[in-house]
Each structure stands twice: as C-alpha cells, then as structure tokens.
Design an enzyme around this catalytic site. Structure first.
Site, PDB file in Angstrom:
ATOM      1  N   GLU A  44     -17.181   8.587  14.496  1.00 56.66           N
ATOM      2  CA  GLU A  44     -16.854   8.397  15.727  1.00 56.66           C
ATOM      3  C   GLU A  44     -16.242   7.329  15.814  1.00 56.66           C
ATOM      4  O   GLU A  44     -15.980   6.650  14.745  1.00 56.66           O
ATOM      5  CB  GLU A  44     -18.778   7.292  15.705  1.00 56.66           C
ATOM      6  CG  GLU A  44     -19.027   6.624  16.468  1.00 56.66           C
ATOM      7  CD  GLU A  44     -19.958   5.678  16.543  1.00 56.66           C
ATOM      8  OE1 GLU A  44     -20.746   5.721  16.070  1.00 56.66           O
ATOM      9  OE2 GLU A  44     -20.461   4.761  17.193  1.00 56.66           O
ATOM     10  N   SER A  56     -18.650   4.634  21.395  1.00 56.66           N
ATOM     11  CA  SER A  56     -19.987   4.167  22.140  1.00 56.66           C
ATOM     12  C   SER A  56     -19.989   3.874  23.274  1.00 56.66           C
ATOM     13  O   SER A  56     -19.264   2.692  23.699  1.00 56.66           O
ATOM     14  CB  SER A  56     -20.890   3.275  21.222  1.00 56.66           C
ATOM     15  OG  SER A  56     -22.325   3.972  20.040  1.00 56.66           O
ATOM     16  N   ARG A 113     -10.426   2.609  14.025  1.00 59.56           N
ATOM     17  CA  ARG A 113     -10.981   3.756  14.089  1.00 59.56           C
ATOM     18  C   ARG A 113     -10.073   4.348  14.534  1.00 59.56           C
ATOM     19  O   ARG A 113      -9.721   5.618  14.067  1.00 59.56           O
ATOM     20  CB  ARG A 113     -12.537   3.614  14.281  1.00 59.56           C
ATOM     21  CG  ARG A 113     -13.886   3.190  12.987  1.00 59.56           C
ATOM     22  CD  ARG A 113     -14.896   3.538  13.437  1.00 59.56           C
ATOM     23  NE  ARG A 113     -15.858   2.905  12.567  1.00 59.56           N
ATOM     24  CZ  ARG A 113     -17.161   3.442  12.868  1.00 59.56           C
ATOM     25  NH1 ARG A 113     -17.373   4.601  13.547  1.00 59.56           N
ATOM     26  NH2 ARG A 113     -18.348   2.664  12.203  1.00 59.56           N
ATOM     27  N   GLU A 150     -21.948  -5.834   8.576  1.00 57.38           N
ATOM     28  CA  GLU A 150     -22.304  -5.126   7.664  1.00 57.38           C
ATOM     29  C   GLU A 150     -23.073  -4.984   6.588  1.00 57.38           C
ATOM     30  O   GLU A 150     -22.282  -6.130   5.577  1.00 57.38           O
ATOM     31  CB  GLU A 150     -21.999  -4.416   7.835  1.00 57.38           C
ATOM     32  CG  GLU A 150     -21.104  -3.760   9.831  1.00 57.38           C
ATOM     33  CD  GLU A 150     -21.238  -2.579  10.194  1.00 57.38           C
ATOM     34  OE1 GLU A 150     -22.795  -2.261   9.418  1.00 57.38           O
ATOM     35  OE2 GLU A 150     -21.604  -2.472  11.017  1.00 57.38           O
ATOM     36  N   ARG A 187     -19.860  -7.882  12.108  1.00 55.02           N
ATOM     37  CA  ARG A 187     -21.550  -7.084  12.506  1.00 55.02           C
ATOM     38  C   ARG A 187     -21.023  -7.916  10.702  1.00 55.02           C
ATOM     39  O   ARG A 187     -20.677  -7.716  10.080  1.00 55.02           O
ATOM     40  CB  ARG A 187     -21.225  -5.831  12.829  1.00 55.02           C
ATOM     41  CG  ARG A 187     -19.888  -5.296  13.813  1.00 55.02           C
ATOM     42  CD  ARG A 187     -20.998  -4.861  14.809  1.00 55.02           C
ATOM     43  NE  ARG A 187     -21.556  -4.919  16.112  1.00 55.02           N
ATOM     44  CZ  ARG A 187     -21.002  -3.696  16.682  1.00 55.02           C
ATOM     45  NH1 ARG A 187     -21.611  -2.821  16.179  1.00 55.02           N
ATOM     46  NH2 ARG A 187     -20.479  -3.125  18.263  1.00 55.02           N
ATOM     47  N   ARG A 196     -15.622   2.852   6.541  1.00 54.47           N
ATOM     48  CA  ARG A 196     -15.370   3.235   8.310  1.00 54.47           C
ATOM     49  C   ARG A 196     -15.429   2.183   9.112  1.00 54.47           C
ATOM     50  O   ARG A 196     -16.053   1.614   9.564  1.00 54.47           O
ATOM     51  CB  ARG A 196     -15.674   4.285   8.673  1.00 54.47           C
ATOM     52  CG  ARG A 196     -17.480   4.859   8.964  1.00 54.47           C
ATOM     53  CD  ARG A 196     -17.419   5.883   9.522  1.00 54.47           C
ATOM     54  NE  ARG A 196     -19.103   5.852   8.931  1.00 54.47           N
ATOM     55  CZ  ARG A 196     -19.479   6.115  10.295  1.00 54.47           C
ATOM     56  NH1 ARG A 196     -18.735   5.720  11.424  1.00 54.47           N
ATOM     57  NH2 ARG A 196     -21.320   6.009   9.751  1.00 54.47           N
ATOM     58  N   HIS A 197     -16.794   0.666   8.214  1.00 51.64           N
ATOM     59  CA  HIS A 197     -17.272  -0.490   8.616  1.00 51.64           C
ATOM     60  C   HIS A 197     -16.493  -1.374   8.194  1.00 51.64           C
ATOM     61  O   HIS A 197     -16.396  -1.465   6.689  1.00 51.64           O
ATOM     62  CB  HIS A 197     -18.520  -0.396   8.434  1.00 51.64           C
ATOM     63  CG  HIS A 197     -19.936   0.355   9.265  1.00 51.64           C
ATOM     64  ND1 HIS A 197     -20.418   1.499   8.047  1.00 51.64           N
ATOM     65  CD2 HIS A 197     -20.962   0.566   9.648  1.00 51.64           C
ATOM     66  CE1 HIS A 197     -20.721   2.407   9.202  1.00 51.64           C
ATOM     67  NE2 HIS A 197     -20.743   1.707   9.953  1.00 51.64           N
TER      68      HIS A 197
HETATM   69  P1  AMO Z   1     -21.396  -0.188  18.905  1.00 52.35           P
HETATM   70  O1  AMO Z   1     -22.051  -0.336  17.857  1.00 52.35           O
HETATM   71  O2  AMO Z   1     -21.030   2.013  18.540  1.00 52.35           O
HETATM   72  O3  AMO Z   1     -21.548   0.432  20.689  1.00 52.35           O
HETATM   73  O4  AMO Z   1     -19.494   0.339  18.916  1.00 52.35           O
HETATM   74  C1  AMO Z   1     -18.887   0.241  19.187  1.00 52.35           C
HETATM   75  C2  AMO Z   1     -17.439   1.196  18.574  1.00 52.35           C
HETATM   76  O5  AMO Z   1     -17.171  -0.132  17.496  1.00 52.35           O
HETATM   77  C3  AMO Z   1     -16.201   0.344  16.138  1.00 52.35           C
HETATM   78  N1  AMO Z   1     -17.640  -0.103  15.529  1.00 52.35           N
HETATM   79  C4  AMO Z   1     -16.942  -0.315  14.158  1.00 52.35           C
HETATM   80  N2  AMO Z   1     -15.785  -0.680  13.731  1.00 52.35           N
HETATM   81  C5  AMO Z   1     -15.079  -1.085  12.301  1.00 52.35           C
HETATM   82  N3  AMO Z   1     -16.657  -1.444  11.592  1.00 52.35           N
HETATM   83  C6  AMO Z   1     -17.869  -1.390  11.874  1.00 52.35           C
HETATM   84  N4  AMO Z   1     -18.404  -2.130  11.651  1.00 52.35           N
HETATM   85  C7  AMO Z   1     -18.228  -0.864  13.250  1.00 52.35           C
HETATM   86  N5  AMO Z   1     -19.674  -0.450  14.172  1.00 52.35           N
HETATM   87  C8  AMO Z   1     -18.370  -0.518  15.508  1.00 52.35           C
HETATM   88  C9  AMO Z   1     -16.646   2.125  16.014  1.00 52.35           C
HETATM   89  C10 AMO Z   1     -17.752   2.120  17.567  1.00 52.35           C
HETATM   90  O6  AMO Z   1     -18.147   3.564  17.538  1.00 52.35           O
HETATM   91  N6  AMO Z   1     -21.951  -2.501  22.613  1.00 52.35           N
HETATM   92  C11 AMO Z   1     -21.577  -0.867  22.433  1.00 52.35           C
HETATM   93  C12 AMO Z   1     -20.782   0.071  23.227  1.00 52.35           C
HETATM   94  C13 AMO Z   1     -20.896   0.366  24.846  1.00 52.35           C
HETATM   95  O7  AMO Z   1     -22.186   0.888  25.423  1.00 52.35           O
HETATM   96  O8  AMO Z   1     -19.798  -0.358  25.392  1.00 52.35           O
HETATM   97  C14 AMO Z   1     -21.358  -0.832  20.679  1.00 52.35           C
HETATM   98  O9  AMO Z   1     -21.187  -2.383  20.258  1.00 52.35           O
HETATM   99  O10 AMO Z   1     -15.398   3.057  17.286  1.00 52.35           O
HETATM  100  P1  ATP Z   2     -23.222   2.377  15.905  1.00 52.74           P
HETATM  101  O1  ATP Z   2     -21.218   2.624  16.353  1.00 52.74           O
HETATM  102  O2  ATP Z   2     -23.134   3.365  16.613  1.00 52.74           O
HETATM  103  O3  ATP Z   2     -23.504   1.130  15.226  1.00 52.74           O
HETATM  104  P2  ATP Z   2     -21.217   3.307  13.490  1.00 52.74           P
HETATM  105  O4  ATP Z   2     -19.907   4.126  13.794  1.00 52.74           O
HETATM  106  O5  ATP Z   2     -21.203   1.561  13.176  1.00 52.74           O
HETATM  107  O6  ATP Z   2     -22.222   3.590  14.924  1.00 52.74           O
HETATM  108  P3  ATP Z   2     -23.728   3.166  12.792  1.00 52.74           P
HETATM  109  O7  ATP Z   2     -24.567   3.484  13.903  1.00 52.74           O
HETATM  110  O8  ATP Z   2     -23.885   2.728  11.454  1.00 52.74           O
HETATM  111  O9  ATP Z   2     -21.922   4.016  12.364  1.00 52.74           O
HETATM  112  O10 ATP Z   2     -24.378   4.566  11.625  1.00 52.74           O
HETATM  113  C1  ATP Z   2     -23.752   5.912  12.430  1.00 52.74           C
HETATM  114  C2  ATP Z   2     -24.569   6.911  11.760  1.00 52.74           C
HETATM  115  O11 ATP Z   2     -23.901   7.024   9.864  1.00 52.74           O
HETATM  116  C3  ATP Z   2     -26.209   6.436  11.144  1.00 52.74           C
HETATM  117  O12 ATP Z   2     -27.426   7.592  11.784  1.00 52.74           O
HETATM  118  C4  ATP Z   2     -26.224   6.767   9.326  1.00 52.74           C
HETATM  119  O13 ATP Z   2     -26.846   7.745   9.529  1.00 52.74           O
HETATM  120  C5  ATP Z   2     -24.574   7.008   9.216  1.00 52.74           C
HETATM  121  N1  ATP Z   2     -24.668   5.966   8.117  1.00 52.74           N
HETATM  122  C6  ATP Z   2     -24.090   4.213   8.650  1.00 52.74           C
HETATM  123  N2  ATP Z   2     -24.003   3.728   7.621  1.00 52.74           N
HETATM  124  C7  ATP Z   2     -24.218   4.513   6.267  1.00 52.74           C
HETATM  125  C8  ATP Z   2     -23.962   4.532   5.033  1.00 52.74           C
HETATM  126  N3  ATP Z   2     -22.654   3.268   4.419  1.00 52.74           N
HETATM  127  N4  ATP Z   2     -23.421   5.542   4.631  1.00 52.74           N
HETATM  128  C9  ATP Z   2     -24.187   7.223   4.928  1.00 52.74           C
HETATM  129  N5  ATP Z   2     -24.090   7.020   6.431  1.00 52.74           N
HETATM  130  C10 ATP Z   2     -23.758   5.524   7.060  1.00 52.74           C
END
Ligand code: AMO
Ligand code: ATP
Length: 466
Positions: free
Chosen positions: A389, A392, A440, A240, A238, A246-247
C-alpha cells in the site's frame, strides 16, 4: 580567480583546460615518494587526480601531504584535465586531473565509523569478492543509521533522496496545474485525527493534545472553507508499536482533498493521472539517480499502464479465493494477502500499480462515506505498488449528524473533534481525497525493501537519533 567546476561536469571536453574542483578525499593511493593518486568525490561523482613531482610546482613534500590525507576530508584541487589512453577504473568521470595545487579545506578524523567506499558496495560485489577469496566489509543497517551523515554520501543514497525530492516536486507541480491550492495545517491538535491508539500524546500548556496523525480533519475543513481543491506536503506522526519494514513513527504525508461532483471515481481519476505523470517524469528526469540506486540495489523498473487498473475489493477477494487464499470478504487484507494479490494482478493484468476500491466499511476510518447502494461497503480505495500500500483515500461523510454518529460508534472522543464536526453544520460540499506516504512511494518504486532506506533520518519505534 577561478570558478569551481563540479566533478560531475568533468568530461573529455575539458581536455587540457585548467580546472578547480572541490570535493572529498575518496581514496588516496600512494605510489612512491614522487607520486600519489587521490580520488576526489563530489555528490556521488568521482575523479582521479594525479600528484607527481614531474608536474609543475609539485614537491616531494606535497606528494607526501596528499598521500597522507584522511578520507572524507574536503579539498580544493587545481590542475589540468587530461584524457588517458586506457579507461579509468573505479571513478565515474573518464578524465584525470594533473594536480598543480591542492589545499585541505577541512580535515576529517583519521578513522571513521563508516567507510563510504564500503557503504556503497552492492551485495553482488561482496559475494563476488568472497568467491575469489577476498572478504569485503559489509556495513549493516544500524551502523548506517547511527552514522547517517556518512552513509548518505554514497551514490545510491544521493540518488534516493534526489528521487524523493522529485516525487514531492512532481506532486506539487501536477496538482498546481490541476487547480489545487497548497495548504499548511497544524501538527499540534486537540484529538487523534485517525482514531485508534497510534497517537503521540502531549501536554499543550496544560491541555491534552496530540501530534497530528494526518492532516485529515483540517484538509476537510479547508474544503468546508471553499478552497475547492487542496493539497499538503507535511510531517505525519504515528506512535506505531510494531517494528516493520514499512512503518515509521514520523513520515512525510502527501495529502489531497477535493470537492466531488458526482462520484468518488473523480478522486481516483486524480490519483491515476498524478501517478502515471509521476512515474513517467521520474523515469525521464531521474535516469542517473535511478541508475545509481540500481547499481547498489538492483531492481526492475516498475510496470504500470497509461490508464491505471481499478479493481473492486470484491473482485480482489475473488481473485485470491480462486488462487486458494481464503480471506474475510468484509475484513481487511493482511500484508501477506496484499502481496499475493499484487502477484495475481501482475500475472493477469501485467501491471504492478493498481487501485483497489469499495473496501468494506468496517475496516475504514470513521469519516469514510458508505456506499449508497450497500452500506457494508464504502466509497474508499487503497493504491498498491508491487503488492504494498502507498495510498489510502475515500469520499468523506459530509453530513454532520451522521459523522458524529460514526465517530461515536467507533469509540472516538467526539468532544475532541467537535470543531471539525461543526464545520459541516455551515454547509459542506460532497468531497473526498487521499493520503500518500512519500517514503513508501520511493521505497516501492525502487523496490528497496525497507522504508528506513528512503527516510533521511528515520524515526521508528526504536530510534529517535540522529
Ligand atoms: P493512511 O493511514 O492509510 O490514511 O495513511 C496514508 C498513507 O500514509 C502511509 N503511511 C505510512 N508510511 C510510513 N510509516 C507509517 N507508519 C505509515 N502509515 C501510513 C501509507 C498510507 O497509504 N487520512 C488518511 C488518508 C486519506 O484518506 O486522505 C490516512 O491517513 O503510504
Ligand atoms: P493504513 O495506512 O491503512 O493504516 P498501513 O499500511 O499503515 O495502512 P496498517 O493499516 O497498519 O497498514 O495495516 C494494514 C494491514 O497490514 C493490516 O491489516 C495488518 O494485517 C497488516 N500489518 C500491519 N502491521 C503489521 C505487522 N507489523 N506485521 C504484519 N502485518 C502487519
């Protein structure tokens, strides 16, 4: 010829036996020309070794050699195990080795960028030392990551990555017993798999391509190919933009996809059983590792129930509203609202692990199935640990015309995913699944506060080395 005994296996049962150990020089403590101590460390376990000219075959020259060994050098030591009268401070093993022979297998530099002893200290130890007037060095996160090979030698880090290994192992074992097939999908793909901009683009022999943002498309195609239930453990990329706790730009995805007979709750049932089994097994199999992590980064054990709480998104919004937090009932929860809801759930239901389902359709990816009774909502869910989270998931749209329409309306280039959409034209069963972020899970199970701690060599928007 002797066999090596692991340092972690040295107990009072080995008393008076001669043993051979291999480990690193953790600390040397010269006492006199005739005597020195060296603490030898192996995989987070430490044992004190005594080298004295009173011992058999030990010369002054050898004492000098041992006292002068550089930290982190690798040594073989042969000696007799003894059990001292007083407890030994500062080592994990409560025995001492009276050394007869000691060889340096490989030398480390005399001055290292990170001292493993410093890197292993808890904040509490550093504070306590300050109180009593000593200043102990604090190793900051960037230094740790720059010299990660040294950093991961600490007992807490040894624990973290052994726990991470168990999370993957338990995931695989559980799903295999539930009839899932492990698959491996391509990471070089033609278009973005999740939509949105967070995608690494590259040139694939002259054709535009992407690094897979998830195995989403191909795990669904495996279901169209009649595997019934599949899972994958693999890298997820990703691009990002934001630098958060957490990303990561590359993480390990634990993905599941399965046929559904009647309702998306069948997918949540798997999440429930899988994670309750996971937490039970981690607490059982990883006691030592959890303790090692907790000594440096103290945390409370995760609170979870034998049957996982499920709340609808609407119920969650209402709980927040009742607590004075206004959120858009058809929008996504921001990080702050998710945390707050985690607190409210803990107070009301006494659990730090729960499923929130029936999310507003507008905040979910194009492949998500709307609710049959109200298309403003969707057959989807997120799962939370300590208000953050980890998963998903959702039921998917399996009708090709509707899937294409959904993708188009969300601005996705339908051509780049045409083979995916076509897969549903040859007859596709109702299905759903979910994706878990491995780093995570470990971060939140151990309340570590930063995902870089649970990635061996983290990739974030500012880091691609080491
Ligand atoms: P989503 O985008 O929510 O869903 O990603 C699934 C899970 O992956 C983790 N995650 C991350 N961990 C670390 N760094 C990141 N940048 C990051 N982004 C996401 C989170 C998140 O819950 N295809 C769907 C899943 C599905 O519906 O089967 C998906 O990718 O723990
Ligand atoms: P997903 O896996 O569904 O993409 P995620 O845990 O990667 O979830 P995002 O979808 O990127 O998170 O964001 C989820 C929520 O977290 C968003 O609605 C946003 O408000 C918040 N968020 C994401 N990035 C940031 C950030 N850098 N700072 C603050 N809040 C954030």
């Amino acid at each position: 010829s002797m066999e090596w005994t692991p340092v972690g296996a040295l107990t009072q049962d080995s008393k008076e036996k001669e043993v051979l150990i291999r480990g690193r020089v953790h600390i040397t403590r010269p006492v006199s020309k005739n005597m020195a101590f060296v603490v030898v460390r192996e995989k987070g376990f430490t044992v004190q070794c005594l080298v004295t000219t009173q011992g058999e075959g030990v010369s002054r020259q050898m004492v000098k050699f041992v006292a002068g060994l550089n930290r982190e050098s690798i040594v073989d030591a042969i000696g007799v195990v003894s059990v001292p009268g007083n407890p030994i401070k500062g080592t994990t093993q409560q025995v001492e080795i009276h050394v007869r022979k000691l060889y340096c297998v490989n030398k480390a530099l005399p001055s290292l960028p990170i001292n493993v002893e410093d890197a292993a200290r808890s904040d509490a130890e550093i504070e306590a030392a300050l109180q009593s007037g000593d200043k102990l060095p604090r190793v900051n996160q960037d230094t740790r990551l720059n010299f990660r090979v040294l950093d991961i030698r600490t007992p807490a880090n040894q624990g973290i990555f052994r726990i991470q290994c168990q999370v993957g192992t338990i995931f695989r074992q559980f799903l295999l017993t539930e009839g899932f097939v492990e698959i491996h999908t391509p990471k070089l793909i033609a278009g973005s798999s999740e939509g949105g901009s967070a995608v690494f683009k590259l040139d694939y022999k002259g054709q535009p391509a992407c690094l897979a943002q998830s195995p989403q498309l191909h795990k669904q195609m495996a279901i169209c190919g009649d595997f019934g239930r599949v899972f994958e453990i693999g890298p997820v990329f990703r691009a990002e933009d934001s630098y958060t706790h957490r990303h990561l730009c590359e993480f390990t995805g634990l993905d599941v996809e399965m046929e559904i007979k009647k309702h998306y709750s069948e997918v949540m049932d798997i999440v429930d059983k899988l994670f309750v089994t996971m937490f039970d097994s981690l607490n059982e199999r990883c006691q030592k590792e959890l303790e090692a992590v907790g000594r440096q980064y103290p945390f409370e054990p995760l609170k979870y129930k034998p049957k996982t709480l499920r709340l609808t998104f609407e119920e969650g919004v209402q709980m927040l509203k009742d607590a004075g937090v206004e959120v858009d009932p058809l929008g996504d929860l921001n990080t702050e609202a998710e945390r707050k809801l985690g607190q409210l759930v803990l107070e009301k239901y006494d659990t730090e692990f729960y499923i929130l389902h029936r999310y507003p359709l507008a905040v979910r990816p194009f492949y998500t199935m709307p609710c049959y009774d109200n298309a403003l909502y969707s057959n989807s869910f997120d799962v939370f640990i300590r208000g953050e989270e980890i998963i998903s998931g959702a039921q998917r749209v399996h009708v090709p015309e509707f899937l294409a329409e959904r993708a188009q309306s969300l601005g996705i280039d339908v051509n780049s995913i045409s083979t995916y959409i076509d897969s549903f034209r040859y007859g596709a069963p109702p299905h759903g699944g979910f994706g878990v972020g491995l780093e995570r899970v470990v971060m939140l199970f151990c309340a570590l506060g930063n995902i870089r701690k649970t990635s061996l060599f983290p990739r974030d928007p500012q880091r691609i080395a080491p």
